[in-house]
Design a protein around this motif. Structure first.
Motif, PDB file in Angstrom:
ATOM      1  N   GLN A  21      43.444  17.464  44.413  1.00  0.00           N
ATOM      2  CA  GLN A  21      41.838  17.844  44.020  1.00  0.00           C
ATOM      3  C   GLN A  21      41.875  18.948  43.272  1.00  0.00           C
ATOM      4  O   GLN A  21      42.800  19.971  43.151  1.00  0.00           O
ATOM      5  N   ALA A  22      40.735  19.394  42.738  1.00  0.00           N
ATOM      6  CA  ALA A  22      40.572  20.558  41.941  1.00  0.00           C
ATOM      7  C   ALA A  22      40.559  21.715  42.816  1.00  0.00           C
ATOM      8  O   ALA A  22      40.509  21.542  44.145  1.00  0.00           O
ATOM      9  N   GLY A  23      40.796  22.984  42.404  1.00  0.00           N
ATOM     10  CA  GLY A  23      40.772  24.169  43.166  1.00  0.00           C
ATOM     11  C   GLY A  23      39.847  25.139  42.633  1.00  0.00           C
ATOM     12  O   GLY A  23      38.702  24.847  42.068  1.00  0.00           O
ATOM     13  N   GLU A  24      40.515  26.477  42.817  1.00  0.00           N
ATOM     14  CA  GLU A  24      39.520  27.606  42.061  1.00  0.00           C
ATOM     15  C   GLU A  24      40.334  28.515  41.523  1.00  0.00           C
ATOM     16  O   GLU A  24      41.565  28.855  42.055  1.00  0.00           O
ATOM     17  N   GLY A  25      40.083  29.160  40.524  1.00  0.00           N
ATOM     18  CA  GLY A  25      40.843  30.313  40.088  1.00  0.00           C
ATOM     19  C   GLY A  25      40.439  31.650  40.654  1.00  0.00           C
ATOM     20  O   GLY A  25      39.255  31.721  41.513  1.00  0.00           O
ATOM     21  N   ARG A  26      41.180  32.935  40.590  1.00  0.00           N
ATOM     22  CA  ARG A  26      40.750  33.951  41.173  1.00  0.00           C
ATOM     23  C   ARG A  26      41.381  35.054  40.519  1.00  0.00           C
ATOM     24  O   ARG A  26      42.284  34.996  39.643  1.00  0.00           O
ATOM     25  N   VAL A  27      40.582  36.392  40.515  1.00  0.00           N
ATOM     26  CA  VAL A  27      41.183  37.605  40.064  1.00  0.00           C
ATOM     27  C   VAL A  27      40.780  38.622  40.990  1.00  0.00           C
ATOM     28  O   VAL A  27      40.084  38.669  41.760  1.00  0.00           O
ATOM     29  N   GLU A  28      41.868  39.683  40.960  1.00  0.00           N
ATOM     30  CA  GLU A  28      41.660  40.663  41.968  1.00  0.00           C
ATOM     31  C   GLU A  28      42.578  41.910  41.609  1.00  0.00           C
ATOM     32  O   GLU A  28      43.214  42.178  40.784  1.00  0.00           O
ATOM     33  N   VAL A  29      42.088  42.961  42.425  1.00  0.00           N
ATOM     34  CA  VAL A  29      42.705  44.297  42.372  1.00  0.00           C
ATOM     35  C   VAL A  29      43.275  44.575  43.753  1.00  0.00           C
ATOM     36  O   VAL A  29      42.755  44.207  44.622  1.00  0.00           O
ATOM     37  N   ARG A  30      44.127  45.509  43.788  1.00  0.00           N
ATOM     38  CA  ARG A  30      44.881  45.811  45.012  1.00  0.00           C
ATOM     39  C   ARG A  30      45.366  46.893  45.108  1.00  0.00           C
ATOM     40  O   ARG A  30      46.038  47.748  43.961  1.00  0.00           O
ATOM     41  N   ASN A 139      59.762  46.993  50.025  1.00  0.00           N
ATOM     42  CA  ASN A 139      58.407  46.439  50.713  1.00  0.00           C
ATOM     43  C   ASN A 139      57.261  46.872  50.270  1.00  0.00           C
ATOM     44  O   ASN A 139      57.092  48.153  49.793  1.00  0.00           O
ATOM     45  N   THR A 140      56.363  46.160  50.184  1.00  0.00           N
ATOM     46  CA  THR A 140      54.933  46.329  49.633  1.00  0.00           C
ATOM     47  C   THR A 140      54.025  45.942  50.816  1.00  0.00           C
ATOM     48  O   THR A 140      54.183  44.857  51.460  1.00  0.00           O
ATOM     49  N   ALA A 141      53.085  46.719  51.051  1.00  0.00           N
ATOM     50  CA  ALA A 141      51.887  46.245  51.938  1.00  0.00           C
ATOM     51  C   ALA A 141      50.641  46.695  51.131  1.00  0.00           C
ATOM     52  O   ALA A 141      50.577  47.808  50.887  1.00  0.00           O
ATOM     53  N   ALA A 142      49.725  45.760  51.126  1.00  0.00           N
ATOM     54  CA  ALA A 142      48.654  46.149  50.194  1.00  0.00           C
ATOM     55  C   ALA A 142      47.118  45.334  50.563  1.00  0.00           C
ATOM     56  O   ALA A 142      47.580  44.254  51.108  1.00  0.00           O
ATOM     57  N   ILE A 143      46.255  45.826  50.018  1.00  0.00           N
ATOM     58  CA  ILE A 143      44.980  45.242  50.525  1.00  0.00           C
ATOM     59  C   ILE A 143      44.263  45.119  49.162  1.00  0.00           C
ATOM     60  O   ILE A 143      44.548  46.095  48.308  1.00  0.00           O
ATOM     61  N   GLY A 144      43.328  44.191  49.062  1.00  0.00           N
ATOM     62  CA  GLY A 144      42.666  43.904  47.734  1.00  0.00           C
ATOM     63  C   GLY A 144      41.336  43.223  47.909  1.00  0.00           C
ATOM     64  O   GLY A 144      41.158  42.780  48.841  1.00  0.00           O
ATOM     65  N   VAL A 145      40.653  43.449  46.864  1.00  0.00           N
ATOM     66  CA  VAL A 145      39.270  42.471  46.692  1.00  0.00           C
ATOM     67  C   VAL A 145      39.261  41.673  45.523  1.00  0.00           C
ATOM     68  O   VAL A 145      40.103  42.076  44.401  1.00  0.00           O
ATOM     69  N   GLY A 146      38.725  40.625  45.336  1.00  0.00           N
ATOM     70  CA  GLY A 146      38.620  39.802  44.248  1.00  0.00           C
ATOM     71  C   GLY A 146      37.719  39.108  44.132  1.00  0.00           C
ATOM     72  O   GLY A 146      36.482  38.817  45.098  1.00  0.00           O
ATOM     73  N   ILE A 147      37.404  38.077  43.078  1.00  0.00           N
ATOM     74  CA  ILE A 147      36.720  37.244  42.942  1.00  0.00           C
ATOM     75  C   ILE A 147      36.954  35.763  42.406  1.00  0.00           C
ATOM     76  O   ILE A 147      38.109  35.823  41.916  1.00  0.00           O
ATOM     77  N   SER A 148      36.661  34.718  43.072  1.00  0.00           N
ATOM     78  CA  SER A 148      36.950  33.538  42.708  1.00  0.00           C
ATOM     79  C   SER A 148      35.984  32.652  41.907  1.00  0.00           C
ATOM     80  O   SER A 148      34.764  33.015  41.982  1.00  0.00           O
ATOM     81  N   PHE A 149      36.454  31.733  41.143  1.00  0.00           N
ATOM     82  CA  PHE A 149      35.478  30.926  40.146  1.00  0.00           C
ATOM     83  C   PHE A 149      35.843  29.662  40.034  1.00  0.00           C
ATOM     84  O   PHE A 149      37.228  29.325  40.401  1.00  0.00           O
TER      85      PHE A 149
END
Length: 149
Positions: A21-30, A139-149
């Motif tokens: 099925q279709a899904g969704e795109g996303r962009v984010e910064v972290r 190793n990296t540990a990150a938090i992020g915020v983004g928007i889906s479309f």
């Protein structure tokens, strides 16, 4: 040979996911921390991807990213990879990820785990751990915020 196998796996993931099925795109910064051999540095980055629905409880996705350790003299680490995971209701996704990072003519395989939570509307927050496998494990540990479309 390892790179050929990873490219083939990514191609299978994309071709299999497009049949779903279709899904969704996303962009984010972290942002977060990179650590190895007893040292740590701040890291910041951005990513864009697309997640394909694999029914009501699963998804698979592709992603491109750019991350930079925030010290002078470091270069951007470009990445391409994928993720596969479980949808816990409409708000939460847990996933495993993997891919290849490219920087300064070298490449490193990475693998990790993460969680993504909708925050309202099209916005989401996430937390992610990655381990890069090279001469020195990073190793990296990150938090992020983004928007889906």
């Amino acid at each position: 040979m390892k790179n050929i196998a990873l490219v083939a796996a990514a191609a299978l993931l994309v071709s299999g996911a497009t049949a779903a099925q279709a899904g969704e795109g996303r962009v984010e910064v972290r942002g977060g921390i990179a650590f190895a051999s007893g040292t740590s540095e701040a890291v910041a980055g951005a990513a864009a991807g697309y997640d394909f629905d694999l029914g009501d409880t699963a998804f698979a996705g592709i992603e491109g990213s750019a991350d930079k350790v925030l010290t002078s003299g470091t270069s951007v680490l470009w990445g391409v990879g994928g993720r596969v995971g479980a949808k816990l209701g409409d708000q939460t996704r847990l996933y495993l990820n993997g891919g290849i990072g490219f920087c300064c003519g070298d490449s490193d395989f990475y693998a990790g785990v993460g969680a993504q939570q909708k925050l309202g509307g099209q916005f989401y927050g996430k937390i992610e751990y990655r381990r890069y496998f090279s001469v020195v494990d990073v190793n990296t540990a990150a938090i992020g915020v983004g928007i889906s479309f």
